[in-house]
Design a protein around this motif. Sequence first.
Motif, PDB file in Angstrom:
ATOM      1  N   ALA A  15     -30.849  40.572 -36.461  1.00  0.00           N
ATOM      2  CA  ALA A  15     -29.787  40.204 -35.521  1.00  0.00           C
ATOM      3  C   ALA A  15     -30.242  39.002 -34.691  1.00  0.00           C
ATOM      4  N   GLU A  72     -31.900  36.655 -35.622  1.00  0.00           N
ATOM      5  CA  GLU A  72     -31.856  35.428 -36.413  1.00  0.00           C
ATOM      6  C   GLU A  72     -30.422  34.990 -36.693  1.00  0.00           C
ATOM      7  N   GLY A  73     -29.480  35.640 -36.036  1.00  0.00           N
ATOM      8  CA  GLY A  73     -28.100  35.191 -36.143  1.00  0.00           C
ATOM      9  C   GLY A  73     -27.230  35.984 -37.100  1.00  0.00           C
ATOM     10  N   GLU A  74     -27.785  36.966 -37.792  1.00  0.00           N
ATOM     11  CA  GLU A  74     -26.931  37.756 -38.673  1.00  0.00           C
ATOM     12  C   GLU A  74     -25.942  38.558 -37.839  1.00  0.00           C
ATOM     13  N   THR A  75     -24.724  38.617 -38.300  1.00  0.00           N
ATOM     14  CA  THR A  75     -23.702  39.351 -37.559  1.00  0.00           C
ATOM     15  C   THR A  75     -23.762  40.827 -37.926  1.00  0.00           C
ATOM     16  N   ASN A  94     -28.138  42.064 -23.956  1.00  0.00           N
ATOM     17  CA  ASN A  94     -27.465  41.864 -25.240  1.00  0.00           C
ATOM     18  C   ASN A  94     -28.515  41.746 -26.341  1.00  0.00           C
ATOM     19  N   ARG A  95     -28.065  41.644 -27.580  1.00  0.00           N
ATOM     20  CA  ARG A  95     -28.998  41.610 -28.711  1.00  0.00           C
ATOM     21  C   ARG A  95     -29.968  40.446 -28.666  1.00  0.00           C
ATOM     22  N   ILE A  96     -29.485  39.306 -28.154  1.00  0.00           N
ATOM     23  CA  ILE A  96     -30.351  38.122 -28.125  1.00  0.00           C
ATOM     24  C   ILE A  96     -31.549  38.363 -27.224  1.00  0.00           C
ATOM     25  N   ARG A 113     -35.590  38.739 -28.151  1.00  0.00           N
ATOM     26  CA  ARG A 113     -36.621  37.904 -27.535  1.00  0.00           C
ATOM     27  C   ARG A 113     -37.670  38.755 -26.854  1.00  0.00           C
ATOM     28  N   ILE A 173     -26.009  32.396 -31.716  1.00  0.00           N
ATOM     29  CA  ILE A 173     -27.406  32.613 -32.093  1.00  0.00           C
ATOM     30  C   ILE A 173     -27.792  31.684 -33.242  1.00  0.00           C
ATOM     31  N   ARG A 200     -30.391  28.411 -33.332  1.00  0.00           N
ATOM     32  CA  ARG A 200     -31.493  28.323 -34.298  1.00  0.00           C
ATOM     33  C   ARG A 200     -31.391  27.049 -35.123  1.00  0.00           C
TER      34      ARG A 200
END
Lengths: 203, 203
Positions: free
Chosen positions: A154, A156-159, A189-191, A195, B191, B195
């Motif tokens: 998540a 890495e940007g995967e939805t 949030n997920r971001i 991190r 996100i 990146r």
Amino acid sequence: MSKIRVILAEDQAMVRGALAALLNIESDIEVVASVSNGDEAFRAAGQHRPDVLVTDIEMPQMTGLELATRVRELYPVMKIVIVTTFARPGYLRRALEAGASGYLLKDRPASELAEAVRRVHQGMRVVDPGLAAEIWNAEDDPLTERERQILRRAGEGETTAELAKSLRLSEGTVRNYLSEAISKLGAANRIEAARTARAKGWL
Amino acid sequence: MSKIRVILAEDQAMVRGALAALLNIESDIEVVASVSNGDEAFRAAGQHRPDVLVTDIEMPQMTGLELATRVRELYPVMKIVIVTTFARPGYLRRALEAGASGYLLKDRPASELAEAVRRVHQGMRVVDPGLAAEIWNAEDDPLTERERQILRRAGEGETTAELAKSLRLSEGTVRNYLSEAISKLGAANRIEAARTARAKGWL
DNA sequence: CAGGAATTGTGACATCTGTCATGCGGCCGT
DNA sequence: ACGGCCGCATGACAGATGTCACAATTCCTG
């Protein structure tokens, strides 16, 4: 007196060459092989049977932590020194569990490397002093395997939808894992959660 | 024949020491100072007036790119070689604009460093061949300053509400910028956009 | 074996995100 | 001076995300 035989594993060629030069300056140390990833390091270890294996953590093919585990199993007398950029308690903990005798940071003076090699060769442990202090009061990873896996991707940007599809889970389940991870890490949030986890060495 | 006088700027002490050792092995090169951040490097440059300044990009206080710009202004004869982990066209472009004569990657063999120092000292340019090819067909940064700023912070986990408050914008505006950035970068969400931008050296 | 933790799932809900249309004022370049 | 970008803003909407309550299954451990 015979020299201490060392294998050096580090993915950046220039840094690898420089560290090899540094170690070879020492009259009691000899770099018998220097390789660029975990796989090669594992093979080189079997072939050369060095006294000490000096390795980075983040490398292609196999990380230094996996490498340490596998080398320890097969060649228990071989000493392992982890040299890394990352001052993450989670990494140190995993390194020690993997059987490493040394853990030092690339932040430290160059002179410490040769010294660390000598010490672990004599059976001592060498751990970065700052980190060693931290490890006692460092919380340990509250995430489950699934949560880690999902949070990593998540981050890495995967939805949610992509994660559900590629992991064969329902979207609701993915959302549940993320929600759990976010709350365990006290993030918004997920971001932020990703991190935070990364910074502690949990991903 | 007098030696080529070099200053070395690199934030990781161990790497810095190792690179210094590497260069000092060469009989025609002398490292006259080695420092750990851009500020110190700038001062050392004024004090030692080296022939060549070898610097990393990502350092505390002042990045290698800023350092290059400032050194070039004040001491135009001094040659600058950037040595970095990052194969980002955006970085290379900025490095060349800042007046660097060399740009090489830590991925390359250690031997190339000394060679690069010699070449730039003779007035040549040394650019990593792979990257040099890329720079011609590399798109340039499509983001506006605001978009960059917001995307950078969003990528670190700040929420829309936090961004709006700290930048004194309305939430809707923040969302607009993010939406714009996402679409310019062909990403699926903030996100991925962050990146992508980071990977190209735009953040 | 009982209890606990991990994995997976559903449904419902509130909120956050991303998109689009539209508008306004300022500044830059021709 | 005028057109065009930039920064900033609003409102509205669909879809994504995060939270909660609840539940079935498996696997491990005391």
